[in-house]
Every structure is written in structure tokens, then in C-alpha cells.
Scaffold this motif. Sequence first.
Motif, short mmCIF file in Angstrom:
data_model
loop_
_atom_site.label_atom_id
_atom_site.label_comp_id
_atom_site.label_asym_id
_atom_site.label_seq_id
_atom_site.Cartn_x
_atom_site.Cartn_y
_atom_site.Cartn_z
N ARG A 36 -18.44 -8.06 -7.09
CA ARG A 36 -19.51 -8.28 -6.19
C ARG A 36 -20.38 -9.55 -6.76
O ARG A 36 -20.60 -9.46 -8.03
CB ARG A 36 -20.11 -7.11 -5.58
N LEU B 286 -15.98 -0.78 -11.11
CA LEU B 286 -15.04 -1.73 -10.99
C LEU B 286 -15.31 -2.35 -9.74
O LEU B 286 -15.26 -3.59 -9.43
CB LEU B 286 -13.98 -0.83 -10.70
N TRP B 287 -16.02 -1.67 -8.69
CA TRP B 287 -16.38 -2.18 -7.31
C TRP B 287 -17.35 -3.38 -7.46
O TRP B 287 -17.27 -4.35 -6.88
CB TRP B 287 -16.67 -1.16 -6.17
N GLN B 288 -18.40 -3.10 -8.18
CA GLN B 288 -19.61 -3.77 -8.69
C GLN B 288 -19.24 -4.99 -9.28
O GLN B 288 -19.72 -6.19 -9.38
CB GLN B 288 -20.59 -3.26 -9.16
N GLN B 289 -17.95 -4.79 -10.06
CA GLN B 289 -17.73 -6.09 -11.07
C GLN B 289 -17.23 -7.21 -10.01
O GLN B 289 -17.35 -8.36 -10.48
CB GLN B 289 -16.29 -5.47 -11.83
N SER C 188 -15.52 3.97 -10.76
CA SER C 188 -15.18 3.33 -9.47
C SER C 188 -16.14 2.44 -8.75
O SER C 188 -15.92 1.25 -8.60
CB SER C 188 -14.86 4.48 -8.26
N ILE C 189 -17.36 2.85 -9.17
CA ILE C 189 -18.49 2.10 -8.55
C ILE C 189 -18.67 0.96 -9.47
O ILE C 189 -18.90 -0.25 -9.15
CB ILE C 189 -19.91 2.91 -8.51
#
Length: 280
Positions: A264, A259-262, A256-257
Motif C-alpha cells: 500500500r 504484508l498487506w501494508q507493504q 499478515s498486516i
Amino acid sequence: MNPLNYSSISFPALGLEVNPPRVWTLGPLTIHLYGLAIALGLILAVLYCTRRSREFGLTQDDIFDGVLWVTPFAIVCARLYYVIFSWEAYADNPVSILYIWEGGLAIYGGVLGAIVGIAVYCRFRHLKLATVLDVVLLGFLIGQAMGRWGNFFNREAFGAATDGWYRMGLYNTRTEAWEYYHPTFLYESLWNLLGLVILHFASKHRRYDGQVALGYAAWYGLGRAMIEGLRVDSLYWGPFRVSQVLAALSCLAAVSILLWQQFRPHDPAKLYVNQAKKTE
């Protein structure tokens, strides 16, 4: 296969039957191969991390000093994790908790303990935790891959019965017959080695500190969640396999993290290694 050789381990598909010793005796010195496998894994992990330390903005001394901090945390927590979830095996003789050479070190407990040790060390040395985890967790994959062979020498950490070509045979002295199981120690060792190769090359293109550590959590968590379901010696909390639940949750959280960082933006100048170069 010779059924009288009760301690043998067989791999029928490969036409192999081996009988590795649990200990080596050299005069007054007794070497437990379980401990030797763990020690060798630690040495290889340290060598790898020191060779790559500069790529992460760290020094070899940062790694060597960190080992002195982290190792006690890892060993103590690996043992405590195992003992807590299998207390009935130690209740009648609590002093046996100290007999770590007989096995009973939980990998997940060791990982959690090591992370705590790394956090304390980073705070003391004013190092960036995410950066240190990036390089150290790559080393963990080496240590875990090697350490699983300690389970092989101890004839433990195998899985449920199977008749697949990959099966591992152990002689059951009670039934006086060969029985065949999933060699889960081997599955996890190979999974960790594959993860090391993937993350080794991926780490050269990391966009932010902590990216490799998240990759480790996702990769190891996925593999452990699957492999743990095959084992017959899992540690339970009620109806749940403790390590399987932790592995699945850590994998989901890491993915999850990631994917979120991808999505940003990440400034390369903020990488610890680039900041370290400016101060040289």
C-alpha cells in the motif's frame, strides 16, 4: 560440581556453576532479585524510550507520564493472567495471589495489560496509539529481556530435559542427582535482545505509524511460540499452551498486516512525527 550445594545452577559446557541468591538482605530491607530484575528492565526501557521519543513525535514527559499509567495495568494483568490459568495453586490460600515477589507474573498478561493501559493513556492525552506503541514496544523488548533473568534467580521458567551443550543443570534433591534442562529464560532473553537490535534500526526507516508495533508482535510472537513449546511450566487451557497459542496467533496476524501494508502507498507526511513538527 558439588551435589551438596542444592541451589546451584550449572552450565557444564562453559564450566560454570553459580549459586545466585534469591534475595539480598540489607539490614531490615529485603530485596528480591526477581523484582530487582523487573525493576531494572523497566528503568532501562524508560531511558531508551525517552531518548528516542522525539524521533516519534513524542516528548519525554509523554513517556514518563505514560509509565505511571501503564505500570499498574501491566502488573495487575500479568498476575491475573497467571492466577487464572493456575488457580489450583491459589485456591486454598487466595491471599497468596498478592505474593508477586515469589514469582508468578505472566509476560503475556503484562503485555496485554500494558497495551490496555497505553490505550487509556493515549485517549486521555490525545496521543496517537500506533505511534506510542511503536516506541513503547521497543522498550518492552528491553524489559522482557531483563525480566527473564528474574526467572533465573528464582530457578524457574526452564524447559524440558536435554543433553545438548547449551544445557542448564539443577540439583534435584528428590533424586539426589543433577538434571539438565533447556535454559528457556536465556533463549527468550537473547531472542528479545536480537529483536531489539533489528527493530531499533528498522524503526528509523518506518513508513507508517504502527509498523514497529507490528514488527514487535511478529518477532516476539514467533520466538515465544517456539520457546514456549520447550517449557515444562506452561499455563494450559485444556490441551493447549495458552501463551503459545496467543503467540502464534499474534505472529500470524502481525505478519499478515505487515504484508498487506507493504503493497500500500504511505505518505510520509502522515507520520505522527512529521505532523508534530508542523505544529511546533
